[in-house]
Design an enzyme around this catalytic site. Sequence first.
Site, PDB file in Angstrom:
ATOM      1  N   ASP A 324       0.869  -1.164   0.055  1.00  0.00           N
ATOM      2  CA  ASP A 324       0.140  -0.079   0.150  1.00  0.00           C
ATOM      3  C   ASP A 324       0.790   1.097   0.208  1.00  0.00           C
ATOM      4  OD1 ASP A 324      -2.680  -0.892   0.252  1.00  0.00           O
ATOM      5  OD2 ASP A 324      -2.413  -1.498   2.247  1.00  0.00           O
ATOM      6  N   ALA A 394     -15.722   5.157   0.871  1.00  0.00           N
ATOM      7  CA  ALA A 394     -14.738   4.672  -0.373  1.00  0.00           C
ATOM      8  C   ALA A 394     -15.911   4.910  -1.613  1.00  0.00           C
ATOM      9  CB  ALA A 394     -14.568   3.232  -0.056  1.00  0.00           C
ATOM     10  N   THR A 396     -18.444   7.265  -2.046  1.00  0.00           N
ATOM     11  CA  THR A 396     -18.542   8.629  -2.516  1.00  0.00           C
ATOM     12  C   THR A 396     -17.476   9.465  -2.684  1.00  0.00           C
ATOM     13  OG1 THR A 396     -18.700   9.433  -0.138  1.00  0.00           O
ATOM     14  CG2 THR A 396     -20.837   8.849  -1.526  1.00  0.00           C
ATOM     15  N   MET A 398     -15.721  11.366  -1.097  1.00  0.00           N
ATOM     16  CA  MET A 398     -15.552  13.036  -0.691  1.00  0.00           C
ATOM     17  C   MET A 398     -16.274  12.846   0.925  1.00  0.00           C
ATOM     18  SD  MET A 398     -18.562  14.697  -2.859  1.00  0.00           S
ATOM     19  CE  MET A 398     -19.820  13.902  -3.379  1.00  0.00           C
ATOM     20  N   LYS A 411     -15.367  18.579   0.251  1.00  0.00           N
ATOM     21  CA  LYS A 411     -14.149  18.454  -0.298  1.00  0.00           C
ATOM     22  C   LYS A 411     -13.691  16.668  -0.594  1.00  0.00           C
ATOM     23  CE  LYS A 411     -11.356  17.227   3.772  1.00  0.00           C
ATOM     24  NZ  LYS A 411     -12.278  16.930   4.672  1.00  0.00           N
TER      25      LYS A 411
END
Lengths: 696, 63
Positions: A324, A394, A396, A398, A411
């Site tokens: 990751d 995860a 949307t 935002m 944001k």
Amino acid sequence: MRQPTLPLKQPGGPREQRKHTPKPDKTDLYKRACIEAFRKLDPRVMVKNPVMFVVWVGTVITALLTVNPTLFGPTDGDGAAVYNALITLILFLTVLFANFAEAVAEGRGKAQADALRSTRSDTVARRLLANGSIEEVSSTSLRRGDRIKVVAGDLIPVDGEVIEGVASVDESAITGESAPVLKEPGSDVASSVTGGTRIISDELILQVTSDPGKGFIDRMIALVEGAERTKTPNEIALTVLLAVLTLVFLIVVATLPPPANYVNSPVGITILIALLVALIPTTIGGLLSAIGIAGMDRVAQFNVVATSGRAVEACGDINTLVLDKTGTITLGNRLAEEFIPVNGHSLEEVALVALAASVFDTTPEGKSIVRLAEKLGATVSFNKDEAEGVEFSARTRMSGTNLPNGNEARKGAVDAIRGFVRSRGGTAPAELDQAYERVSRLGGTPLAVCQNSDIYGVIYLKDIIKPGIKERFDQLRRMGVRTVMLTGDNRITASVIAAEAGVDDFIAEATPEDKIHVIQTEQAQGKLVAMTGDGTNDAPALAQANVGLAMNSGTQAAKEAANMVDLDSDPTKLIDLVTIGKQLLMTRGALTTFSLANDIAKYFAIIPAMFAAAGIGALNVMGLSSPRTAVLSALIYNALIIPALIPLALKGIQFRPLTANQLLQRNILIYGLGGIIAPFVAIKVIDVGVSAITSF
Amino acid sequence: MKPTLPKILLMGLLVNAAITPVLYAATGSVIPRGTAYALGLLGIVVVGLAIYLVVVIVQPEKF
């Protein structure tokens, strides 16, 4: 100023730079190992080590010959009993040294298990009954599915999942990390607690997730103690090789008397046994299990719990590392560096909307946005109690705030914000793409900021690549390990970070499903893959990977699916584990090479001595004084080399980041050639000593 | 029948009781009777070790 880099040769750098590790009590280690070495002389235990069992049987036969030197026929020369006694003693010491090596390695694991066992004690637990009342029961009577209540000061009796309450837990008993960890329900990474840790504030309601004796600490104890130790595939292959060699030499030695008699050089049984023991690979036979146990121990000392030796060994064979980006390649916390206004808005306006969108964001990124906005003079102009926070997901991609006046400040990922603005009837300005590209090219993460249908600007979240990580990846590349970076970032950012960090490949805008897909693709090409993970959605990928390293802070599902658990929850350790695995394989290979190469010198010592009467004196290249001292010297060397190599077997040979071919050449040169030369010198020196103090 | 240590030892001694007279006769009384028994046993131990090593090669995971 040059940034400090991690040392290249030692996994994880010097010990003092790493986090604290629980230190087991090792005071009586060698005393206990000596006692254990004698206990292991039991034939039922010896039979587990084929090479050493043959030496053990040889010792019994020479012991009988010491008592009665003419047992198998007449002997030549005087002092046969004393000579046989000396051979018996040396063979006995050979077996004892091998047992000692294994006992020392096991003892280190046992000491660690004792340290862990001290954290596990029978305590009184408060079990919640169906009617809501509490009954006090012994912690051993708790079963999976029970609900218990723990309050500040309590030792958490069993592994569990937090279902109610928020509290700090001291996990130092298992992780060694003294800073308390916050535990709360519903969170992916902070909802599981481990038995043996202590709650230091507030109270929690837990659901028990393991039956007695099957908890995390119980599994750890069983593992470090070696109770569940099964042979790894490499160990099995090596055991077969050693058994084949032993069988071949047994047949050779057993069929030697007829030709010896034919050349008028009859050979005594003691000499035949000495030849057999000198020829069979006793060095590696004696150290094999110690190397394996020490490998597991090194991993445990590194604060990683491996479910099997197989997993540790697999680390050494890894071809691909799936990593990751955040937390592994870059420092975990991205910080807001700059606001870039678009659409004709001023910097102050962007700061104001960014602040409004971040007031409910408790992530380090969110807090850094608030700090930067406040630095630019922005203040919260609405009543926070009347506003509503919108959490990041995860799906949307935002987050933001629904303001009391009905405005929606958001944001998030630039694409997500563009979609949001479009759904509110607005359009994205062309400058947005320029700002997005500028931030991405700097290797940062661009976050767009909008209010209702109007995009205000872009936040530049700066990602800092961990110091020294590029060198580590270079090292891995030289060893033939491919690194693949997975990130939720866009392609441009991902490619910049990938180039800076020096990874071989990257997957941008990755989803948890991509992880398993990457692993399956690599495995389909016959490669072994390692990865880290902590969330429940990582569990399938952790199970699919050949080496899955779960973080201790992760969910129970992730920990159960993985074959290793990192107690410090540091994903960078996966790189160190690869080096530990390779070190284990290299140590075993090097000592096997050394052990087999030793045979040549022993052959030159014993064969001329055996057939002295047959006129092959020219083969006595070492110029050993007499046939008897030659045999004694070869056997003394054979016995002493085992304790001499114990430190190397336990510590492992020095790790060097080289390709398999380079390593092979190096090993053949050092341990192959060294294994041929060293015994020639040593046997000659021992012979000089033996002939000086004996009359053989 | 599970081969336990006492059973293996008994079998070894019984086999030796059959081998030794043959060995004794073949050597033409050059070696004493006791030595013939000892050599017979040694031969059985060597064959036993060889069988044991074959078992290790075939079933290495058990060792």
